[in-house]
Design a protein around this motif. Sequence first.
Motif, PDB file in Angstrom:
ATOM      1  N   SER A 558       0.878  -1.072   0.011  1.00 31.66           N
ATOM      2  CA  SER A 558      -0.171   0.063   0.016  1.00 31.66           C
ATOM      3  C   SER A 558       0.844   1.261  -0.068  1.00 31.66           C
ATOM      4  CB  SER A 558      -0.862   0.007   1.280  1.00 31.66           C
ATOM      5  OG  SER A 558      -0.072   0.154   2.294  1.00 31.66           O
ATOM      6  N   ALA A 559       0.196   2.377  -0.035  1.00 34.68           N
ATOM      7  CA  ALA A 559       0.963   3.681  -0.405  1.00 34.68           C
ATOM      8  C   ALA A 559       1.839   3.807   1.120  1.00 34.68           C
ATOM      9  CB  ALA A 559       0.187   4.879  -0.558  1.00 34.68           C
ATOM     10  N   THR A 560       1.047   3.194   2.385  1.00 34.26           N
ATOM     11  CA  THR A 560       1.769   3.434   3.534  1.00 34.26           C
ATOM     12  C   THR A 560       2.792   2.490   3.721  1.00 34.26           C
ATOM     13  OG1 THR A 560       0.176   2.073   4.533  1.00 34.26           O
ATOM     14  CG2 THR A 560      -0.373   4.563   4.477  1.00 34.26           C
ATOM     15  N   GLY A 561       3.134   1.516   2.746  1.00 41.13           N
ATOM     16  CA  GLY A 561       4.284   0.519   3.005  1.00 41.13           C
ATOM     17  C   GLY A 561       5.776   1.444   2.962  1.00 41.13           C
ATOM     18  N   ARG A 562       6.461   0.872   4.018  1.00 41.44           N
ATOM     19  CA  ARG A 562       7.712   1.827   4.064  1.00 41.44           C
ATOM     20  C   ARG A 562       8.739   0.963   4.912  1.00 41.44           C
ATOM     21  NH1 ARG A 562       8.980   7.607   6.724  1.00 41.44           N
ATOM     22  NH2 ARG A 562       8.719   6.481   8.791  1.00 41.44           N
ATOM     23  N   LEU A 563       9.975   1.085   4.307  1.00 39.38           N
ATOM     24  CA  LEU A 563      11.068   0.352   5.297  1.00 39.38           C
ATOM     25  C   LEU A 563      12.328   1.451   5.392  1.00 39.38           C
ATOM     26  CD1 LEU A 563      11.355  -3.035   3.396  1.00 39.38           C
ATOM     27  CD2 LEU A 563      10.490  -2.535   5.756  1.00 39.38           C
ATOM     28  N   PRO A 627      -1.885   7.106  -9.896  1.00 39.01           N
ATOM     29  CA  PRO A 627      -2.267   6.509 -11.178  1.00 39.01           C
ATOM     30  C   PRO A 627      -1.356   5.535 -11.666  1.00 39.01           C
ATOM     31  CG  PRO A 627      -2.655   9.067 -11.263  1.00 39.01           C
ATOM     32  CD  PRO A 627      -1.940   8.468  -9.919  1.00 39.01           C
ATOM     33  N   GLU A 628      -0.184   6.044 -11.417  1.00 37.41           N
ATOM     34  CA  GLU A 628       1.044   4.968 -11.702  1.00 37.41           C
ATOM     35  C   GLU A 628       1.777   4.418 -10.489  1.00 37.41           C
ATOM     36  OE1 GLU A 628       4.587   4.455 -15.062  1.00 37.41           O
ATOM     37  OE2 GLU A 628       4.367   6.426 -13.946  1.00 37.41           O
ATOM     38  N   ARG A 629       1.752   3.181 -10.207  1.00 35.05           N
ATOM     39  CA  ARG A 629       2.152   3.046  -8.894  1.00 35.05           C
ATOM     40  C   ARG A 629       3.854   2.970  -9.208  1.00 35.05           C
ATOM     41  NH1 ARG A 629       3.647  -2.456  -6.697  1.00 35.05           N
ATOM     42  NH2 ARG A 629       3.081  -2.374  -4.245  1.00 35.05           N
ATOM     43  N   ARG A 630       4.442   3.416  -8.036  1.00 34.38           N
ATOM     44  CA  ARG A 630       6.108   3.704  -8.123  1.00 34.38           C
ATOM     45  C   ARG A 630       6.632   3.242  -6.789  1.00 34.38           C
ATOM     46  NH1 ARG A 630       8.136   7.377 -11.543  1.00 34.38           N
ATOM     47  NH2 ARG A 630       6.898   7.813 -13.443  1.00 34.38           N
ATOM     48  N   TRP A 680      16.578  11.564  -4.141  1.00 33.47           N
ATOM     49  CA  TRP A 680      15.480  10.287  -4.051  1.00 33.47           C
ATOM     50  C   TRP A 680      15.498   9.910  -5.685  1.00 33.47           C
ATOM     51  CZ3 TRP A 680      11.746  11.659  -7.898  1.00 33.47           C
ATOM     52  CH2 TRP A 680      11.669  13.060  -8.083  1.00 33.47           C
ATOM     53  N   CYS A 681      14.902   8.710  -5.871  1.00 37.21           N
ATOM     54  CA  CYS A 681      14.580   8.267  -7.077  1.00 37.21           C
ATOM     55  C   CYS A 681      13.433   7.233  -7.238  1.00 37.21           C
ATOM     56  CB  CYS A 681      16.031   7.382  -7.645  1.00 37.21           C
ATOM     57  SG  CYS A 681      16.484   6.082  -6.740  1.00 37.21           S
ATOM     58  N   GLU A 682      12.654   7.208  -8.281  1.00 40.42           N
ATOM     59  CA  GLU A 682      11.797   6.452  -8.284  1.00 40.42           C
ATOM     60  C   GLU A 682      11.510   5.371  -9.584  1.00 40.42           C
ATOM     61  OE1 GLU A 682       8.338   9.177  -8.216  1.00 40.42           O
ATOM     62  OE2 GLU A 682       8.511   9.957  -6.524  1.00 40.42           O
ATOM     63  N   PHE A 683      10.846   4.346  -9.264  1.00 37.88           N
ATOM     64  CA  PHE A 683      10.715   3.295 -10.201  1.00 37.88           C
ATOM     65  C   PHE A 683       9.299   3.124 -10.510  1.00 37.88           C
ATOM     66  CE2 PHE A 683      14.859   3.173  -8.338  1.00 37.88           C
ATOM     67  CZ  PHE A 683      15.822   3.053  -9.247  1.00 37.88           C
ATOM     68  N   ALA A 684       8.873   2.925 -11.978  1.00 40.01           N
ATOM     69  CA  ALA A 684       7.348   2.322 -11.929  1.00 40.01           C
ATOM     70  C   ALA A 684       7.391   0.642 -11.751  1.00 40.01           C
ATOM     71  CB  ALA A 684       7.052   2.701 -13.389  1.00 40.01           C
ATOM     72  N   VAL A 685       6.386   0.593 -11.055  1.00 38.79           N
ATOM     73  CA  VAL A 685       6.301  -0.969 -10.674  1.00 38.79           C
ATOM     74  C   VAL A 685       4.761  -1.320 -11.090  1.00 38.79           C
ATOM     75  CG1 VAL A 685       8.101  -1.082  -8.878  1.00 38.79           C
ATOM     76  CG2 VAL A 685       5.609  -0.528  -8.355  1.00 38.79           C
ATOM     77  N   ALA A 686       4.641  -2.648 -11.398  1.00 36.93           N
ATOM     78  CA  ALA A 686       3.223  -3.011 -11.802  1.00 36.93           C
ATOM     79  C   ALA A 686       2.483  -3.475 -10.441  1.00 36.93           C
ATOM     80  CB  ALA A 686       3.517  -4.430 -12.555  1.00 36.93           C
ATOM     81  N   GLU A 687       1.307  -3.549 -10.644  1.00 35.23           N
ATOM     82  CA  GLU A 687       0.444  -3.892  -9.578  1.00 35.23           C
ATOM     83  C   GLU A 687       0.611  -5.470  -9.243  1.00 35.23           C
ATOM     84  OE1 GLU A 687      -1.547  -2.239  -7.564  1.00 35.23           O
ATOM     85  OE2 GLU A 687      -1.484  -0.315  -8.640  1.00 35.23           O
ATOM     86  N   PRO A 688       0.648  -5.581  -7.802  1.00 36.17           N
ATOM     87  CA  PRO A 688       1.071  -7.037  -7.626  1.00 36.17           C
ATOM     88  C   PRO A 688      -0.261  -8.133  -7.940  1.00 36.17           C
ATOM     89  CG  PRO A 688       0.740  -6.139  -5.661  1.00 36.17           C
ATOM     90  CD  PRO A 688       0.737  -4.990  -6.645  1.00 36.17           C
ATOM     91  N   THR A 689       0.057  -9.072  -8.353  1.00 36.65           N
ATOM     92  CA  THR A 689      -1.138 -10.064  -8.597  1.00 36.65           C
ATOM     93  C   THR A 689      -1.521 -10.883  -7.598  1.00 36.65           C
ATOM     94  OG1 THR A 689       0.462 -11.861  -9.308  1.00 36.65           O
ATOM     95  CG2 THR A 689      -0.119 -10.228 -11.118  1.00 36.65           C
TER      96      THR A 689
END
Length: 716
Positions: A558-563, A627-630, A680-689
């Motif tokens: 989720s958007a709140t996931g963080r390490l 709109p785009e999961r990163r 910072w840097c960002e990477f587009a990732v697909a929605e998990p199945t």
Amino acid sequence: MVERATGVPSLPDDWPAGPEESLALNRMGSFDWDLASGLMHLDPIALDVLDLLPEEYDGRRASVIARMPSEDAARLDSLVARALKNGSERYGVYFRYRRRDGSLRWTHTQGIVRRDGNGLPERIIGIVRDAADELADPVSRVVPDTDRRDRTSVVESTTAALAHARTVQDVIDVLTDAQGLEHFGAASLVMGLLEPGGRIHLVAEGPHEAFVPGTRYTRVDEQYPMSEAVRTLAPRFIESREEFARSYPVLWPHIKDLGITSAAYLPLIAQARPIGGFGLLYDDRTGFSAEERDVLVALGSSIAQSVQRALLYDQEHDLAEGLQQSMLPRRIPEVPGAQLAVRYRAARLGRDIGGDWYDLIALPGGRVGAVIGDVQGHDTDAAAVMGQLRIVLRAYAAEGHTPATVMARASVFLRELDTDRFATCTYAEVDLESGVVQLVRAGHMDPLVRGADGVCHRISVEGGLPLGLSAEFQALEYPVSTVELDSGQTLLLYTDGLVEVPGADLDDGVGLLKELVEEGPCDLQELADHLCEAADERGGADDVALLLLRREGARLPSATGRLRRHVPQNEPDALRSARHMIRSAAASWGAGERADEIELAADELVTNALMHTDGGAVVTARVLAGPERRLRVEVEDLSSALPRRREAGESGVSGRGLLLVDRLADTWGVESRGTGKCVWCEFAVAEPTGVRVGPGGAPERGALADGPPGSGQADA
């Protein structure tokens, strides 16, 4: 009156006549016992009667008592104690004495108690004489040989059985079993212990159907035979039913239907004070001869010594165990994402306690530190060292140091404690979000992992020297082994007391532990109890500490996931840990195909921060919803100077970091953050199945294995 040696007081003129007057007076010696100093003077004839050479006698009464059979010594001590307590002036007793050739010879002694102006005993003077001829004469024999042997054997065998009793419950078990009652020739028995305030607690009765309601607790001033024996410090012999009914009208109605015809109630006296009472009730006899009374008094003395020893044992063990427990964590914190169970079981060794411990430390970023350890030795010093070491490990871990640094600093601390103790230890730092476990082992047992399917494996962890020894030998480089704990898997940390099996080596014990884990219940608390109970049944002589940690199912990304991880300067292990965290996060959050790119970009940003700024760096990985999961990686430092991308020449050794980030990441940037900045840097990732539970990346070091333990193991 017989003449005494110089310096030895003569006996009074009114010394009572007895059988000794008809015997040879040259076999009668005298003694003078100073109760204040404990010294006992024996004249030459007394030394001869006791077959002691003047040069070997040290003036201590204990040296004389040591040559007597235990039941004879107990009978003599009981008579002397009773005379001192109840104000008697005289006492006399026959006893056997072991001569230099090993043979036993009957001897007789009589004593007179001398008291000071306040009535307190200060000296005992008396005679000691050879009574072998007297007791060898059938006419004057006190008791026939066969009866004497039968009765004294009761004391001997009871003393032998009680010698193996450690606790009060052990004493009770010896006295109340069916064979014990038959051995005493009694229909039933009772035993009570004196508690503060004059209350007597009935702790044993046999058989169980003989228990009298309302007598579990009585007082020493009540009209009960045991109360009277404890109150007066004298045995109470009840020789008939009529005497019982007349003397104890409150108790008699409850026991008259048991067919009781006589009883003997004996005070249990230790160190000249009452500690309880013991009663034997008979249904086949009336009256007690003088010899039978002496035997029962000796029996009571033997039981009293065992009870006193057991009481001290229980008190010392409870005190020692309480000391150890006070040094363990008072509570285990609740850790989101994990189930926990801890246990500590002390070995039943009196006050001998060990230095086993466990600890659980809540760390920032959803991480938790798990510690298990064992300080060398089994005494209060080991427990004291353990308490200090536990606090130090907790402090170093809470400061944010890497597992290897925590262990190295703890080793240095232990060496500087000015103690010769060392300690084995395993420290595991668990990231519950990613499942990454970093393990450092200092001479300790390899951990185990139980899978969700119940299968148990050992983790072969590369190890270093025990704490204290590594500092002594300047071997403070502790290798870090990294494994991944999947959802539902359980990490087991334990001390060697859990795997010690009499007659087997530790590898066999570990194999047995694996079987117990696989066969054990799924519930974590029940599993911990199951393992400790199995160790108790094996009769292990060592303490046991156990820590179980089960990782629960991973949550949906989720958007709140963080390490988040702090990376200090000059700590390579911290940088390695950050890399593994990034790779695990990428795999967990559905970016496994880009894990190499994400890890490389993050590594470049962290390396730049460590090389060009002071104070280390903080790396954060989190998922951005939209709109785009990163997946976003942030590296913060304390420098306000902004980085800039530049081209490195063909021979340049620097300048390629941000260029790599620019090529690998979809986007990157720099932000000012208070006293520092964030790159910072960002990477587009697909929605998990589906939900990814437990990263599947290969471990950097260590693996689930059943091979031989890693190096560096030591037994504390």
